[in-house]
Write an enzyme that holds these catalytic residues in place. Structure first.
Site, PDB file in Angstrom:
ATOM      1  N   CYS A   1     -40.706  16.516   2.366  1.00 48.49           N
ATOM      2  CA  CYS A   1     -40.017  14.945   1.991  1.00 48.49           C
ATOM      3  C   CYS A   1     -39.747  14.331   1.378  1.00 48.49           C
ATOM      4  O   CYS A   1     -40.243  14.846   0.028  1.00 48.49           O
ATOM      5  CB  CYS A   1     -41.270  14.319   3.001  1.00 48.49           C
ATOM      6  SG  CYS A   1     -41.324  12.566   2.689  1.00 48.49           S
TER       7      CYS A   1
ATOM      8  N   CYS B   1     -32.749  13.751   3.609  1.00 49.38           N
ATOM      9  CA  CYS B   1     -34.164  13.402   4.677  1.00 49.38           C
ATOM     10  C   CYS B   1     -34.093  14.532   5.203  1.00 49.38           C
ATOM     11  O   CYS B   1     -33.151  15.017   6.559  1.00 49.38           O
ATOM     12  CB  CYS B   1     -33.813  12.436   5.179  1.00 49.38           C
ATOM     13  SG  CYS B   1     -35.762  12.065   6.383  1.00 49.38           S
TER      14      CYS B   1
END
Length: 248
Positions: A73, A177
């Site tokens: 992440c 992302c």
């Protein structure tokens, strides 16, 4: 080392793109994946929230016996990596958008990211940063119907740093992302860049280098993959039905 797991932690399904990269180059390792879909997205949370959630999830992963922790992440990587590494006492990797290298090559570059990640990359000369507030949440919510995501809508509501409007063309678009990996074709259709990249492949190679140190034995067994956490079944289903179909 070979008997322990490589653990991946993400806010939901985004990190499954990195998991796929790892399995592709290290097919005989053992993996455990925890996606915290229940608390996704992470991009708009406070750093104290992120640390609290991450410590709890890391404790769950450590129960299985891990040799490396991968924060799959961008938001976690940019905010809590060093604290988690100190807490877990194992080698910890993050995933980072390769923005500086693109700018140094003189490429006209756009980084698309969640607000927290975007904030870490502002001020780099020659880099446009587009902060997208809801896109990761939309990918998480519509993960089994990705074609219904309206990227144009999200881009029109993004916050461009240093300001102004988003140019129509870039040499390179960086996906900051991991959730965005699953709608990469939508970014390409909009911007038509020479290339679209993320940090997943680089992170996978770094993990491979770490796991190869001192390991001279050729592995012949098939990899073992465990999904952990409250949303384990949901993440396994997405990996088997969407991720493998998208990347194979």
């Amino acid at each position: 080392m070979e008997e322990k797991y490589i653990a991946l932690l993400d806010s939901g399904v985004g990190g499954l793109a990195l998991l796929y990269e790892l399995i592709k180059i290290m097919p005989h390792e053992k993996y455990i994946y925890l996606g915290d879909n229940k608390n996704a997205p992470y991009g708009s949370r406070t750093q104290s929230d992120l640390l609290e959630l991450s410590v709890k999830n890391t404790e769950e992963l450590m129960r299985y016996g891990i040799k490396a922790l991968v924060l799959a992440c961008n938001t976690l990587s940019a905010t809590v990596l060093h604290k988690l590494e100190y807490y877990a006492r194992v080698k910890t990797f993050g995933v980072y958008p390769p923005a500086e290298s693109c700018v140094m090559r003189g490429e006209r570059t756009l980084l698309c990211a969640t607000p927290l990640t975007a904030g870490k990359y502002t001020g780099i000369k020659g880099l446009d940063v587009l902060s997208l507030n809801e896109l990761a949440k939309d990918v998480e919510r519509k993960k089994f119907e990705l074609s219904s995501i309206d990227l144009e809508w999200h881009l029109s509501r993004g916050n461009l740093i240093p300001g102004g409007s988003v140019p129509a063309r870039y040499d390179t678009v960086i996906l900051g992302c991991t959730h965005y990996e699953f709608i990469k074709s939508k970014f390409y259709d909009h911007f038509r860049p020479r290339r679209i990249i993320s940090g997943c492949a680089l992170t996978a190679r770094m993990v491979k280098d770490f796991c190869s140190i001192g390991n001279k034995t050729k592995k012949v067994s098939k990899n073992q993959l465990i999904f952990a956490g409250e949303c384990a079944y949901e993440n396994r289903l997405f990996f088997e039905t969407v991720v493998k179909g998208s990347f194979m």
